[in-house]
Design a protein around this motif. Structure first.
Motif, PDB file in Angstrom:
ATOM      1  N   ARG A 239       0.848  -1.196   0.000  1.00  0.00           N
ATOM      2  CA  ARG A 239       0.000   0.000   0.000  1.00  0.00           C
ATOM      3  C   ARG A 239       0.882   1.244   0.000  1.00  0.00           C
ATOM      4  N   THR A 240       0.641   2.093  -0.962  1.00  0.00           N
ATOM      5  CA  THR A 240       1.354   3.365  -1.045  1.00  0.00           C
ATOM      6  C   THR A 240       0.339   4.497  -1.006  1.00  0.00           C
ATOM      7  N   PHE A 241       0.763   5.615  -0.501  1.00  0.00           N
ATOM      8  CA  PHE A 241      -0.156   6.741  -0.329  1.00  0.00           C
ATOM      9  C   PHE A 241      -0.641   7.254  -1.677  1.00  0.00           C
ATOM     10  N   ASN A 242      -1.953   7.413  -1.791  1.00  0.00           N
ATOM     11  CA  ASN A 242      -2.577   7.911  -3.011  1.00  0.00           C
ATOM     12  C   ASN A 242      -3.350   9.186  -2.654  1.00  0.00           C
ATOM     13  N   TYR A 243      -2.876  10.313  -3.163  1.00  0.00           N
ATOM     14  CA  TYR A 243      -3.447  11.603  -2.777  1.00  0.00           C
ATOM     15  C   TYR A 243      -4.920  11.706  -3.144  1.00  0.00           C
ATOM     16  N   SER A 244      -5.277  11.323  -4.358  1.00  0.00           N
ATOM     17  CA  SER A 244      -6.662  11.451  -4.802  1.00  0.00           C
ATOM     18  C   SER A 244      -7.596  10.552  -3.990  1.00  0.00           C
ATOM     19  N   GLU A 245      -7.116   9.340  -3.632  1.00  0.00           N
ATOM     20  CA  GLU A 245      -7.913   8.445  -2.798  1.00  0.00           C
ATOM     21  C   GLU A 245      -8.109   9.037  -1.407  1.00  0.00           C
ATOM     22  N   ALA A 246      -7.051   9.643  -0.868  1.00  0.00           N
ATOM     23  CA  ALA A 246      -7.139  10.246   0.459  1.00  0.00           C
ATOM     24  C   ALA A 246      -8.097  11.435   0.463  1.00  0.00           C
ATOM     25  N   VAL A 247      -8.045  12.250  -0.575  1.00  0.00           N
ATOM     26  CA  VAL A 247      -8.955  13.397  -0.675  1.00  0.00           C
ATOM     27  C   VAL A 247     -10.400  12.924  -0.762  1.00  0.00           C
ATOM     28  N   ASP A 248     -10.625  11.895  -1.560  1.00  0.00           N
ATOM     29  CA  ASP A 248     -11.979  11.357  -1.669  1.00  0.00           C
ATOM     30  C   ASP A 248     -12.429  10.754  -0.338  1.00  0.00           C
ATOM     31  N   GLY A 249     -11.502  10.129   0.381  1.00  0.00           N
ATOM     32  CA  GLY A 249     -11.834   9.599   1.697  1.00  0.00           C
ATOM     33  C   GLY A 249     -12.223  10.700   2.662  1.00  0.00           C
ATOM     34  N   MET A 250     -11.485  11.807   2.649  1.00  0.00           N
ATOM     35  CA  MET A 250     -11.808  12.938   3.523  1.00  0.00           C
ATOM     36  C   MET A 250     -13.171  13.527   3.160  1.00  0.00           C
ATOM     37  N   ARG A 251     -13.470  13.564   1.862  1.00  0.00           N
ATOM     38  CA  ARG A 251     -14.776  14.081   1.416  1.00  0.00           C
ATOM     39  C   ARG A 251     -15.904  13.192   1.942  1.00  0.00           C
ATOM     40  N   GLN A 252     -15.709  11.882   1.908  1.00  0.00           N
ATOM     41  CA  GLN A 252     -16.739  10.976   2.401  1.00  0.00           C
ATOM     42  C   GLN A 252     -16.867  11.052   3.922  1.00  0.00           C
ATOM     43  N   ILE A 253     -15.750  11.223   4.620  1.00  0.00           N
ATOM     44  CA  ILE A 253     -15.803  11.422   6.073  1.00  0.00           C
ATOM     45  C   ILE A 253     -16.600  12.672   6.401  1.00  0.00           C
TER      46      ILE A 253
END
Length: 483
Positions: free
Chosen positions: A185-199
């Motif tokens: 697993r490597t950090f994915n900026y777009s996935e993290a941003v989408d995760g924050m949006r869903q949170i």
């Protein structure tokens, strides 16, 4: 530790930084950190119950290893039953012991025999219904040879205790979540941003929608004998939005948090209140539980392969067991049976698979038929929720009797009615946002793709402002923690 607490707001960034900095290069370290963080997260409520998770993990890990090398079918069944008995035994004792005891005593009292047996003061471990079902899915799939058992105890422990979905789901299948602990697993900026949006959207659902609806739903349900029929209907509608905002909000936060760490969980809610029939509703509500019962109970019972009698029997079994899963109260069983009755006409007419795609797909507005179907279905759902929310069967019946009184056509009257207008306006806005985003994974999933940055961040700012404005001084727990 509540998702809507200051504790979690401190806990999550610390784990996130440690996960992607210290342990970023080593998969074993990442999994170990998840286990430690998950045990801390769960132990925040009551550290004594960590032993239950650990014991369940040890049992199912060991059973999985033994199933891999055991070829004798009788011995394989024995191993499977060891896992089922341990997991269901824990669940039965902590959740249903007093229920069965009280009903056993009542049954003998009905026939004139008095039994003096004291009930136990049992504390229900948070999330026990969720993680026991998750571990059982692993053992069952290994037994059926659908999944290769793991030899990595740390990875398996992380799968069982994964903190984002540990206490209220989604109930993940081992075939989906467990393999993700073995992939780099490597950090994915777009996935993290989408995760924050869903949170963010999950927090809005919980704090702005669910908690505000709860204020009035609780007052109305707890004092239902004092209110008019119109007020009781309003209370039932508010509870319907409370439980949806509360539970789907938790799922959004869980899924979004998982994405911050490079994991993808299954969608648990798919805009269920826009369903056109009860069958569609159950394909969209608490999807992880519905599909679990479908695959591990309904299909083994024969599913839809037999005659109509078998289909009806299996349908009632699946709905009643689903109701009983929610709690040790006859109200939940009645709620499940009522949904089975609602489902029955669709089954008999073979119309239970009619509405698969989203309502009004690709359109701005539904047509008259779709709108009427949604309203009728929502009405049935709200009616069933009365049993779910009521204290007991008598309370549910008296609540419904109050609705059917002449006061049904009066103007709702209750304490704080003025503020409830604000809540109703929030619900209207909420429904419109959900409708606009109903074809996505969650309502604001496409917000970042269809708007210019200034407008997009204005939307985020409004959501954050609303959350801050309605943030209570004391965090309220999520409804499904009690299940």
């Amino acid at each position: 530790m509540l998702f809507n607490s200051i504790d979690f707001a401190i806990f999550l960034p610390i784990v996130f930084i440690l996960y992607w900095s210290i342990s970023n290069k080593n998969l074993k370290w990442q999994n170990s950190l998840i286990v430690l963080a998950s045990y801390l997260f769960y132990g925040w409520w009551d550290w004594r119950f960590l032993s239950l998770i650990l014991f369940s993990t040890l049992v199912d890990y060991t059973v999985g290893r033994l199933l891999k090398i055991e070829e004798n079918q009788t011995k394989r069944k024995v191993l499977l039953w060891i896992s089922l008995i341990v997991n269901l035994g824990f669940l039965g004792f902590f959740k249903y012991y007093n229920f069965f005891l009280d009903n056993f005593i009542s049954a003998f009292s009905f026939f004139g025999t008095q039994i003096n047996v004291s009930s136990l003061n049992i504390i229900l471990p948070v999330g026990i219904s969720f993680y026991t079902f998750q571990t059982m899915s692993y053992t069952i799939d290994v037994y059926k040879r659908k999944l290769e058992p793991t030899t990595d105890f740390i990875a398996f422990s992380a799968f069982v205790s994964f903190f984002p979905q540990l206490v209220a789901g989604p109930i993940e299948r081992a075939t989906n979540l467990l393999p993700q602990f073995f992939k780099k697993r490597t950090f994915n900026y777009s996935e993290a941003v989408d995760g924050m949006r869903q949170i963010l959207w999950g927090l809005f659902k919980k704090i702005v929608i669910a908690d505000n609806c709860a204020r009035f739903a609780d007052v109305i349900f707890n004092n239902s004998a004092d209110y008019s029929g119109s007020t009781l209907i309003l209370g039932a509608v508010l509870f319907s939005f409370q439980i949806y905002g509360d539970f789907s909000g938790y799922s959004d936060i869980a899924i979004g948090t998982s994405r911050l760490f490079g994991f993808n969980l299954m969608q648990n809610f798919n805009f269920p209140y826009f369903s056109r029939d009860i069958a569609e509703f159950w394909r969209r509500w608490h999807i992880s539980l519905s599909t679990w019962f479908r695959d591990y109970l309904y299909i083994p019972l024969g599913g839809s392969r037999g005659g109509m009698g078998m289909k009806i029997r299996n349908t009632f079994i699946i709905f009643i067991v689903s109701g009983f899963w929610h709690g040790a109260n006859w109200t939940f069983i009645a709620w499940g049976a009522l949904n089975a009755i609602f489902f029955l006409p669709l089954l008999l007419t073979k119309n239970n698979r009619n509405n698969i795609k989203p309502v009004a797909e690709g359109k701005t507005f539904p047509n008259l038929k779709e709108l009427s179907s949604m309203l009728i279905t929502f009405g049935l759902i709200v009616f069933a929720w009365i049993f779910f929310r009521a204290n007991n069967i008598e309370h549910a019946i008296s609540y419904i009797s109050g609705i059917l009184s002449p006061s049904l056509f009066s103007i709702p009257e209750f304490e704080g009615r003025g503020h409830s207008i604000v809540v109703i306006l929030l619900l209207v806005i909420f429904v419109l946002i959900e409708w606009n985003g109903r074809e996505g994974q969650y309502a604001i999933a496409n917000l970042g793709h269809k708007r210019i940055r200034a407008i997009r961040w204005s939307y985020y700012a409004l959501i954050i402002f609303a959350i801050g404005m309605f943030m209570p001084s004391v965090e309220s727990p999520f409804i499904y923690f009690q299940f």
